[in-house]
Design a protein around this motif. Structure first.
Motif, mmCIF file in Angstrom:
data_model
loop_
_atom_site.group_PDB
_atom_site.id
_atom_site.type_symbol
_atom_site.label_atom_id
_atom_site.label_comp_id
_atom_site.label_asym_id
_atom_site.label_seq_id
_atom_site.Cartn_x
_atom_site.Cartn_y
_atom_site.Cartn_z
ATOM 1 N N SER A 3 34.218 44.266 38.933
ATOM 2 C CA SER A 3 33.071 43.391 38.741
ATOM 3 C C SER A 3 32.234 43.820 37.546
ATOM 4 C CB SER A 3 32.215 43.398 40.005
ATOM 5 O OG SER A 3 31.813 44.720 40.271
ATOM 6 N N ALA B 217 30.736 41.308 45.425
ATOM 7 C CA ALA B 217 31.611 40.942 46.545
ATOM 8 C C ALA B 217 30.936 39.882 47.409
ATOM 9 C CB ALA B 217 31.941 42.173 47.357
ATOM 10 N N SER B 218 29.682 40.109 47.797
ATOM 11 C CA SER B 218 28.999 39.127 48.642
ATOM 12 C C SER B 218 28.104 38.242 47.780
ATOM 13 C CB SER B 218 28.157 39.838 49.700
ATOM 14 O OG SER B 218 27.328 38.890 50.340
ATOM 15 N N HIS B 219 28.302 36.931 47.865
ATOM 16 C CA HIS B 219 27.590 35.998 46.996
ATOM 17 C C HIS B 219 27.803 34.610 47.584
ATOM 18 C CE1 HIS B 219 25.724 36.587 43.011
ATOM 19 N NE2 HIS B 219 25.912 35.293 42.843
ATOM 20 N N LYS C 121 33.736 35.251 48.766
ATOM 21 C CA LYS C 121 32.449 35.927 48.567
ATOM 22 C C LYS C 121 31.451 35.540 49.661
ATOM 23 C CE LYS C 121 32.789 37.152 43.762
ATOM 24 N NZ LYS C 121 33.936 36.559 43.079
#
Ligand code: TXA
Ligand code: MG
Length: 315
Positions: A219, A227-229, A310
């Motif tokens: 990233s 990762a989280s989005h 994500k």
């Protein structure tokens, strides 16, 4: 959700485009319709406007902003060098859902670039957005008009629900027709790399250029590709097909969760166009869990899978 009201103006109203351009020129922030998602638009050359964008989004100031241009001819003024591949992509794909990462010209302020020396450029395929940028007559910084980590807005109403009076004016240009963010290609290095899959399939770009585009791993190249989005409040579970989705649904509802299978469409462009509205609807309906069927890993399906993965990632 902010309590204060939000000012929405139909983009077709007389004077609406001028009002939006004025607000941006004065350092204000405008919810701007584009064909991908709505942007939180501000003057890219104003340090104060850029600081406000980061503050309103709760976004780290090291995560750079895309510079939106009114047409491809502006690129030469703001990029340091425009390589042959960039010239081809700009000519063939702009206006459109493609963002090109290039070395920034020395006079581009570093604040919208998150301190970097490369800048991401895009010419949106939405008449209203381009008219506003042309009237501002300088690059307009516009990240998606959501709070950091949340689902991007595809209507003016989404922007208002998310940002309220933190945005000075929202121009309602109708729902974003593509519904998923632009594809980002890095042309600043030795090889071409896709930093974010998006509304323009990488296969189409490879066909235009006649060379492969590498998939960036990790990233680090595009901060913000965490990762989280793109996450709604409810839990997102992924399924490889309708059968698996049905079995996850019975499993979670047996445990008392309020859940449903996210409407999905075999035609990837329809799936993409409705994806964010459907994720938001799950929150509005107070669901605990939503189950999403992953489309095939090709073409536009790659971008949809990326957003769903994500949204489902641990937070
Ligand atoms: O479709 C879109 O691209 C929408 C509409 C509004 O144009 N904009 C958008 O912006 O998705 P944003 O900020 O939500 O996502 C842009 C991504 C971020 O992950 C950011 O880190 C990356 O592009 N980016 C922007 N400038 C960059 C740079 N100079 N170097 C590396 N990554 C960059
Ligand atoms: Mg975003």
């Amino acid at each position: 959700m902010p309590d204060a009201p939000c000012t929405v103006v139909a983009a077709t109203d007389a004077g609406a485009v001028d009002a939006a351009a004025d607000a941006i020129r004065r350092g204000g922030l405008v919810g701007l319709p584009t064909e991908t998602v709505y942007g939180l638009a501000g003057d890219a050359l104003s340090v104060r406007a850029v600081e406000r964008i980061f503050a309103v989004k709760n976004r780290p100031s090291t995560h750079p902003l895309i510079l939106h241009l009114a047409d491809a001819s502006w690129l030469a003024d703001w990029a340091d060098t425009v390589c042959e591949a960039a010239a081809v992509l700009a000519r063939e794909c702009w206006p459109g859902p493609l963002t090109l990462l290039l070395p920034a010209a020395a006079h581009v302020p570093r604040s919208p670039l998150g301190g970097r020396t490369t800048a991401a450029f895009r010419v949106p395929a939405h008449d209203v957005a381009r008219s506003v940028i042309r009237s501002v007559s300088r690059p307009v910084a516009a990240p998606s008009a959501n709070r950091f980590g949340r689902v991007s807005p595809t209507t003016a109403a989404h922007v208002c629900v998310d940002l309220g009076s933190d945005v000075d004016l929202v121009l309602d240009g109708g729902p974003s027709v593509l519904g998923i963010e632009s594809t980002i290609v890095d042309l600043s290095g030795r090889s071409l790399q896709v930093l974010r899959h998006g509304a323009l399939p990488v296969e189409d770009l490879e066909a235009l250029l006649g060379v492969p585009i590498e998939r960036a791993s990790g990233s680090s190249r595009a901060p913000g590709m965490l990762a989280s989005h793109y996450a709604p409040s409810c839990t997102v579970r992924l399924a490889d097909g309708a059968e698996e989705a049905a079995s996850i649904l019975s499993e979670v509802t047996a445990h008392g969760a309020r859940a449903r299978i996210l409407p999905h469409h075999r035609v990837a462009s329809v799936y993409a166009a409705t994806l964010y509205e459907e994720l938001r609807r799950c929150d509005r309906d107070g669901l605990d869990t939503v189950i999403a069927v992953l489309p095939p890993d090709q073409g536009l399906g790659r971008a949809i899978r990326d957003r769903l993965e994500k949204a489902a990632a641990p937070r």
